[in-house]
Design a protein around this motif. Sequence first.
Motif, mmCIF file in Angstrom:
data_model
loop_
_atom_site.group_PDB
_atom_site.id
_atom_site.type_symbol
_atom_site.label_atom_id
_atom_site.label_comp_id
_atom_site.label_asym_id
_atom_site.label_seq_id
_atom_site.Cartn_x
_atom_site.Cartn_y
_atom_site.Cartn_z
ATOM 1 N N LEU A 61 -1.059 1.206 -2.274
ATOM 2 C CA LEU A 61 -0.365 2.113 -3.196
ATOM 3 C C LEU A 61 -0.544 3.573 -2.805
ATOM 4 O O LEU A 61 -0.110 4.463 -3.529
ATOM 5 C CB LEU A 61 -0.886 1.900 -4.626
ATOM 6 C CG LEU A 61 -0.873 0.463 -5.160
ATOM 7 C CD1 LEU A 61 -1.454 0.431 -6.567
ATOM 8 C CD2 LEU A 61 0.528 -0.114 -5.126
ATOM 9 N N ILE A 62 -1.195 3.830 -1.667
ATOM 10 C CA ILE A 62 -1.482 5.189 -1.218
ATOM 11 C C ILE A 62 -0.710 5.476 0.068
ATOM 12 O O ILE A 62 -0.629 4.637 0.973
ATOM 13 C CB ILE A 62 -2.995 5.377 -0.970
ATOM 14 C CG1 ILE A 62 -3.779 5.120 -2.276
ATOM 15 C CG2 ILE A 62 -3.300 6.771 -0.439
ATOM 16 C CD1 ILE A 62 -5.287 5.165 -2.103
ATOM 17 N N CYS A 63 -0.156 6.659 0.151
ATOM 18 C CA CYS A 63 0.575 7.072 1.357
ATOM 19 C C CYS A 63 -0.426 7.386 2.479
ATOM 20 O O CYS A 63 -1.366 8.172 2.283
ATOM 21 C CB CYS A 63 1.418 8.318 1.082
ATOM 22 S SG CYS A 63 2.749 8.055 -0.110
ATOM 23 N N ARG A 64 -0.231 6.760 3.611
ATOM 24 C CA ARG A 64 -1.106 7.013 4.755
ATOM 25 C C ARG A 64 -0.896 8.431 5.275
ATOM 26 O O ARG A 64 0.226 8.914 5.406
ATOM 27 C CB ARG A 64 -0.797 6.019 5.878
ATOM 28 C CG ARG A 64 -1.102 4.574 5.514
ATOM 29 C CD ARG A 64 -2.588 4.348 5.326
ATOM 30 N NE ARG A 64 -2.894 2.968 4.968
ATOM 31 C CZ ARG A 64 -4.127 2.514 4.737
ATOM 32 N NH1 ARG A 64 -5.156 3.358 4.792
ATOM 33 N NH2 ARG A 64 -4.330 1.261 4.418
ATOM 34 N N GLY A 65 -1.994 9.097 5.544
ATOM 35 C CA GLY A 65 -1.925 10.456 6.081
ATOM 36 C C GLY A 65 -2.139 11.498 5.009
ATOM 37 O O GLY A 65 -3.077 12.300 5.074
ATOM 38 N N SER A 66 -1.311 11.483 3.959
ATOM 39 C CA SER A 66 -1.431 12.513 2.913
ATOM 40 C C SER A 66 -2.466 12.135 1.861
ATOM 41 O O SER A 66 -3.059 13.006 1.223
ATOM 42 C CB SER A 66 -0.077 12.735 2.246
ATOM 43 O OG SER A 66 0.353 11.565 1.557
ATOM 44 N N GLY A 67 -2.648 10.832 1.641
ATOM 45 C CA GLY A 67 -3.585 10.396 0.610
ATOM 46 C C GLY A 67 -3.017 10.466 -0.797
ATOM 47 O O GLY A 67 -3.755 10.269 -1.771
ATOM 48 N N ASP A 68 -1.729 10.748 -0.907
ATOM 49 C CA ASP A 68 -1.092 10.795 -2.229
ATOM 50 C C ASP A 68 -0.681 9.392 -2.664
ATOM 51 O O ASP A 68 -0.531 8.476 -1.847
ATOM 52 C CB ASP A 68 0.145 11.695 -2.186
ATOM 53 C CG ASP A 68 -0.213 13.147 -1.893
ATOM 54 O OD1 ASP A 68 -1.321 13.568 -2.310
ATOM 55 O OD2 ASP A 68 0.603 13.836 -1.249
ATOM 56 N N TRP A 69 -0.455 9.274 -3.946
ATOM 57 C CA TRP A 69 0.010 7.987 -4.460
ATOM 58 C C TRP A 69 1.457 7.738 -4.045
ATOM 59 O O TRP A 69 2.293 8.641 -4.095
ATOM 60 C CB TRP A 69 -0.093 7.946 -5.988
ATOM 61 C CG TRP A 69 -1.499 7.921 -6.515
ATOM 62 C CD1 TRP A 69 -2.133 8.923 -7.194
ATOM 63 C CD2 TRP A 69 -2.429 6.857 -6.379
ATOM 64 N NE1 TRP A 69 -3.405 8.548 -7.503
ATOM 65 C CE2 TRP A 69 -3.625 7.269 -7.021
ATOM 66 C CE3 TRP A 69 -2.401 5.601 -5.785
ATOM 67 C CZ2 TRP A 69 -4.764 6.480 -7.081
ATOM 68 C CZ3 TRP A 69 -3.537 4.805 -5.846
ATOM 69 C CH2 TRP A 69 -4.701 5.232 -6.486
ATOM 70 N N ASN A 70 1.705 6.514 -3.638
ATOM 71 C CA ASN A 70 3.049 6.098 -3.241
ATOM 72 C C ASN A 70 3.789 5.641 -4.500
ATOM 73 O O ASN A 70 3.784 4.450 -4.839
ATOM 74 C CB ASN A 70 2.963 4.974 -2.207
ATOM 75 C CG ASN A 70 4.315 4.632 -1.610
ATOM 76 O OD1 ASN A 70 5.359 5.018 -2.146
ATOM 77 N ND2 ASN A 70 4.303 3.905 -0.504
ATOM 78 N N LEU A 86 -1.929 7.780 -11.866
ATOM 79 C CA LEU A 86 -1.739 9.177 -11.480
ATOM 80 C C LEU A 86 -2.871 10.079 -11.958
ATOM 81 O O LEU A 86 -3.006 11.217 -11.478
ATOM 82 C CB LEU A 86 -0.402 9.691 -12.019
ATOM 83 C CG LEU A 86 0.859 9.050 -11.408
ATOM 84 C CD1 LEU A 86 2.117 9.650 -12.013
ATOM 85 C CD2 LEU A 86 0.860 9.214 -9.884
ATOM 86 N N ARG A 87 -3.688 9.614 -12.900
ATOM 87 C CA ARG A 87 -4.844 10.410 -13.336
ATOM 88 C C ARG A 87 -5.965 10.384 -12.298
ATOM 89 O O ARG A 87 -6.872 11.226 -12.333
ATOM 90 C CB ARG A 87 -5.369 9.887 -14.677
ATOM 91 C CG ARG A 87 -4.392 10.050 -15.837
ATOM 92 C CD ARG A 87 -5.090 9.767 -17.149
ATOM 93 N NE ARG A 87 -4.164 9.698 -18.263
ATOM 94 C CZ ARG A 87 -3.742 8.571 -18.816
ATOM 95 N NH1 ARG A 87 -4.201 7.402 -18.363
ATOM 96 N NH2 ARG A 87 -2.884 8.572 -19.818
ATOM 97 N N LEU A 88 -5.914 9.420 -11.402
ATOM 98 C CA LEU A 88 -6.960 9.282 -10.381
ATOM 99 C C LEU A 88 -6.592 10.058 -9.125
ATOM 100 O O LEU A 88 -5.417 10.252 -8.827
ATOM 101 C CB LEU A 88 -7.165 7.801 -10.035
ATOM 102 C CG LEU A 88 -7.481 6.876 -11.214
ATOM 103 C CD1 LEU A 88 -7.549 5.424 -10.740
ATOM 104 C CD2 LEU A 88 -8.784 7.275 -11.901
#
Length: 213
Positions: A61-70, A86-88
Amino acid sequence: MSHGWRGILAGRYLLITNLGKVIGNGDDTRVWKDPWLSTEHPSTPMGPATERDQDLFVSDLICRGSGDWNIPRIITSPPHLLPQILRLRPSITGAPDSFAWLATKSGTYSVKSGYYVATTLRNAEIRESSSSRRKSSKARAAQSYHLPTLWRTGNSRAPLHPLQLLVTDLVSEHLEAVLQSNIYAIIRVSLSCDITTQQSSPTRKPYFHGSAG
């Protein structure tokens, strides 16, 4: 079971009550099986999970590279969990996931915090036990309460529920009102029937001995 083993099991249970996962890169945390949704108390997502996503990891569920939620990926699998996720904040540097003792702000277990949690759990058990005893006592008292007997069939008596008592009273009052409103009509009908019967009966002459036939 030995005293030492009982102590180990009690400590294990105490840890489980406040042990959660802190998300780093998400590689070691399963979405539907590990307590990772909150940093305040252990929270494991509730399903239903599709067969394809039963073994889904948080890293999926995490975007590789940026570390943001997908977000598009989250919407396709556990969409109802999006606000909580999204709170995490995942690790930007890709640090591994870790366990944390959620009863303290630092996430580190201490004897003081463990004692506080154990005392809280014990008090909750005592309150629940007391509540159960009160409910049980009320149930026994209700069973031992005998309602008045309103009618009997032969030699048997059947006590009625309060709702039955109310219905019985209402029916009795209704029947009494009906009888009172129709009693005079009933009497008039009875009298008219008697008069009609007397008038329709043939008149018989008296019979005397020796009279001519």
